[in-house]
Design a protein around this motif. Structure first.
Motif, PDB file in Angstrom:
ATOM      1  N   MET A   1      47.768  10.189 -58.184  1.00  0.00           N
ATOM      2  CA  MET A   1      47.802   9.209 -59.275  1.00  0.00           C
ATOM      3  C   MET A   1      48.015   9.906 -60.610  1.00  0.00           C
ATOM      4  O   MET A   1      48.781   9.420 -61.456  1.00  0.00           O
ATOM      5  CB  MET A   1      46.516   8.389 -59.299  1.00  0.00           C
ATOM      6  CG  MET A   1      46.471   7.325 -60.388  1.00  0.00           C
ATOM      7  SD  MET A   1      47.877   6.182 -60.362  1.00  0.00           S
ATOM      8  CE  MET A   1      47.543   5.291 -58.845  1.00  0.00           C
TER       9      MET A   1
ATOM     10  N   LYS B   1      51.314   9.086 -62.979  1.00  0.00           N
ATOM     11  CA  LYS B   1      51.176   8.570 -64.338  1.00  0.00           C
ATOM     12  C   LYS B   1      51.704   9.564 -65.376  1.00  0.00           C
ATOM     13  O   LYS B   1      52.222   9.160 -66.427  1.00  0.00           O
ATOM     14  CB  LYS B   1      49.719   8.205 -64.619  1.00  0.00           C
ATOM     15  CG  LYS B   1      49.240   7.000 -63.816  1.00  0.00           C
ATOM     16  CD  LYS B   1      50.119   5.790 -64.089  1.00  0.00           C
ATOM     17  CE  LYS B   1      49.819   4.605 -63.209  1.00  0.00           C
ATOM     18  NZ  LYS B   1      50.723   3.466 -63.453  1.00  0.00           N
TER      19      LYS B   1
ATOM     20  N   LEU C   1      45.083  -0.793 -64.545  1.00  0.00           N
ATOM     21  CA  LEU C   1      45.848  -0.044 -63.547  1.00  0.00           C
ATOM     22  C   LEU C   1      46.222  -0.969 -62.379  1.00  0.00           C
ATOM     23  O   LEU C   1      45.375  -1.695 -61.851  1.00  0.00           O
ATOM     24  CB  LEU C   1      45.028   1.137 -63.033  1.00  0.00           C
ATOM     25  CG  LEU C   1      45.613   1.918 -61.848  1.00  0.00           C
ATOM     26  CD1 LEU C   1      46.939   2.578 -62.222  1.00  0.00           C
ATOM     27  CD2 LEU C   1      44.607   2.964 -61.354  1.00  0.00           C
TER      28      LEU C   1
ATOM     29  N   TYR D   1      44.325   8.314 -63.007  1.00  0.00           N
ATOM     30  CA  TYR D   1      44.888   7.498 -64.087  1.00  0.00           C
ATOM     31  C   TYR D   1      44.379   7.970 -65.450  1.00  0.00           C
ATOM     32  O   TYR D   1      45.152   8.174 -66.395  1.00  0.00           O
ATOM     33  CB  TYR D   1      44.510   6.042 -63.833  1.00  0.00           C
ATOM     34  CG  TYR D   1      44.894   5.068 -64.918  1.00  0.00           C
ATOM     35  CD1 TYR D   1      46.216   4.694 -65.122  1.00  0.00           C
ATOM     36  CD2 TYR D   1      43.913   4.491 -65.729  1.00  0.00           C
ATOM     37  CE1 TYR D   1      46.555   3.780 -66.113  1.00  0.00           C
ATOM     38  CE2 TYR D   1      44.248   3.579 -66.720  1.00  0.00           C
ATOM     39  CZ  TYR D   1      45.569   3.224 -66.903  1.00  0.00           C
ATOM     40  OH  TYR D   1      45.903   2.321 -67.886  1.00  0.00           O
ATOM     41  N   ARG D   2      43.067   8.167 -65.540  1.00  0.00           N
ATOM     42  CA  ARG D   2      42.470   8.620 -66.804  1.00  0.00           C
ATOM     43  C   ARG D   2      42.842  10.065 -67.111  1.00  0.00           C
ATOM     44  O   ARG D   2      43.016  10.443 -68.279  1.00  0.00           O
ATOM     45  CB  ARG D   2      40.952   8.467 -66.729  1.00  0.00           C
ATOM     46  CG  ARG D   2      40.462   7.050 -66.501  1.00  0.00           C
ATOM     47  CD  ARG D   2      40.431   6.259 -67.772  1.00  0.00           C
ATOM     48  NE  ARG D   2      39.868   4.918 -67.564  1.00  0.00           N
ATOM     49  CZ  ARG D   2      39.586   4.072 -68.528  1.00  0.00           C
ATOM     50  NH1 ARG D   2      39.802   4.423 -69.791  1.00  0.00           N
ATOM     51  NH2 ARG D   2      39.084   2.877 -68.267  1.00  0.00           N
TER      52      ARG D   2
END
Length: 427
Positions: free
Chosen positions: A16, A20, A73, A322-323
């Motif tokens: 992920m 991203k 998300l 994601y973060r």
């Protein structure tokens, strides 16, 4: 050649993060010790948890995508899903604590195909131009201040790779984290050594012909009568009704194979395995640690299971990736992305809270209470439908909240149990 970003590990968090970053126009390099993403051979957790506020977000399954309603998300997913409607805790004499939503009409979790999800993320990354170095093992490295130098091995040859930022997403064993000094913060109460939780071994047995188990349910069996110090678990598989996964967790002193043999032949569940057949099995070995409070240091950040107390589940890995992508992109722009990630990490996962050790005590059932005492305590919860949840942090709180409703009865009828509860801080 120096890379901008290297990601060590192609699990949910690493993939992920890679995806991203690529969507931001930053092309990372992912190193992965597996040669390909075609199979998932080891035992692992494969449940989506749909509790509100679980890991400070809420996961909804909408059509063919996973939607995290707080951060926004969205992850495409077209693989199998098996809903779980009831969770049952069984005592040795089968007193049962039931967890359910809307009396078993609404699911509290979904079993999913993790291999399908990982391959989908891998393909999406490849389509965005992410570079993969498969069959490559990270042996160590050094943060040199102006960047990171990694020591790698591929096809028997050692070499180095330089990058500006390193994201470690290696999974629970956290060996690369140790090479970069990130495990030193995982201290025990004495503060003098890294506190790990010992080796744990887990086996999953896919079986058909088990009787007495409800389809679409999660069943945990507690007590010495089941020949294990942790719960023996029977849950659904992805193969359809009547085919179940039996999950056994052991230690170097009591391996899963022995527990499985005794659970299926010499426990209260033995009669339900009389005509059962083994389809296949797989396993894994884990060396879990306490959680990192500070997962970022210098040019390196650790995300997902490798920074956690045991695990963050797949959805936690997706959120971490994601973060992390945002954090690294901000760092490259001279912004404090790592500080923002660290705050999110500390605020979002329950194992970072001040009472996480109290939660872990809630699982010390077979260690603390005799089988007779477990039967008594579980019987106090019969007739109460507890909130349906898969969460390993919320579950023991719900159990002990229910048991405490009978505190005066326990004190009067079973003072020795009451004394144990006081000693454990459960009353």
């Amino acid at each position: 050649m120096k890379k901008d970003i290297v990601i060590a590990g192609a699990g949910p968090a690493g993939l992920m993060a890679a995806l991203k970053l690529a969507e931001r126009g930053i092309t990372p390099t992912v190193i992965e010790m597996k040669n390909n993403m075609d199979k998932l051979n080891r035992a692992c957790s494969m449940q989506f948890i749909i509790d509100d506020e679980y890991e400070a977000d809420a996961l909804k399954i909408e059509g063919q995508k996973l939607v995290f309603t707080k951060c926004g998300l969205e992850v495409p997913y077209t693989g199998k899903l098996v809903p779980l409607y009831n969770k049952y805790y069984h005592s040795p004499k089968d007193h049962i604590i039931r967890f359910t939503r809307n009396d078993g009409k609404d699911p509290f979790s979904y079993k999913f195909d993790k291999q399908f999800l990982l391959k989908s993320l891998f393909d999406a990354c490849a389509a965005k131009g992410v570079e993969f170095m498969m069959g490559t093992l990270a042996l160590g490295g050094k943060d040199k201040g102006n960047g990171v130098e990694l020591t790698l091995r591929q096809k028997g040859k050692k070499f180095t790779l330089a990058c500006d930022k390193l994201i470690i997403a290696e999974g629970v064993n956290a060996s690369v984290c140790g090479k970069f000094g990130l495990n030193k913060q995982r201290m025990g109460q004495a503060g003098d050594k890294v506190l790990d939780l010992g080796m744990a071994y887990s086996m999953k047995y896919l079986m058909e012909g088990i009787t007495g188990v409800e389809n679409n349910s999660w069943n945990l069996y507690y007590g010495n009568a089941y020949h294990s110090q942790t719960a023996c678990i029977i849950g659904p598989s992805l193969e359809g009704d009547g085919i179940f996964e039996v999950t056994i967790t052991g230690s170097p002193g009591l391996m899963p194979k022995k527990i499985f043999e005794e659970f299926t032949t010499a426990s209260p569940m033995a009669k339900h395995f009389k005509n059962a057949k083994l389809i296949k099995k797989n396993g894994c070995g884990l060396k879990p640690f306490m959680a990192m409070k500070e997962p970022c240091r210098g040019n390196v950040m650790a995300i997902g299971d490798c920074a956690a107390m045991v695990e963050v589940e797949t959805q936690g890995g997706l959120l971490c990736g994601y973060r992390a992508a945002t954090a690294v992109a901000e760092e490259l722009e001279g912004k404090p992305g790592f500080a923002a990630y660290t705050k999110w990490w500390q605020d979002s996962f329950e194992f970072n809270s001040d009472d996480y050790m109290e939660v872990s005590k809630g699982y010390a059932l077979a260690f603390v209470y005799t089988d007779d005492e477990l039967d008594y305590l579980f019987s106090l919860c019969e007739g109460h439908n507890l909130h349906g949840t898969y969460s390993q942090y919320l579950t023991p709180k719900l159990i002990w909240d229910c048991i405490r409703l009978s505190s005066e009865k326990i004190k009067k009828d079973r003072p020795e149990i009451y004394a144990k509860m006081q000693k454990m801080g459960q009353i």
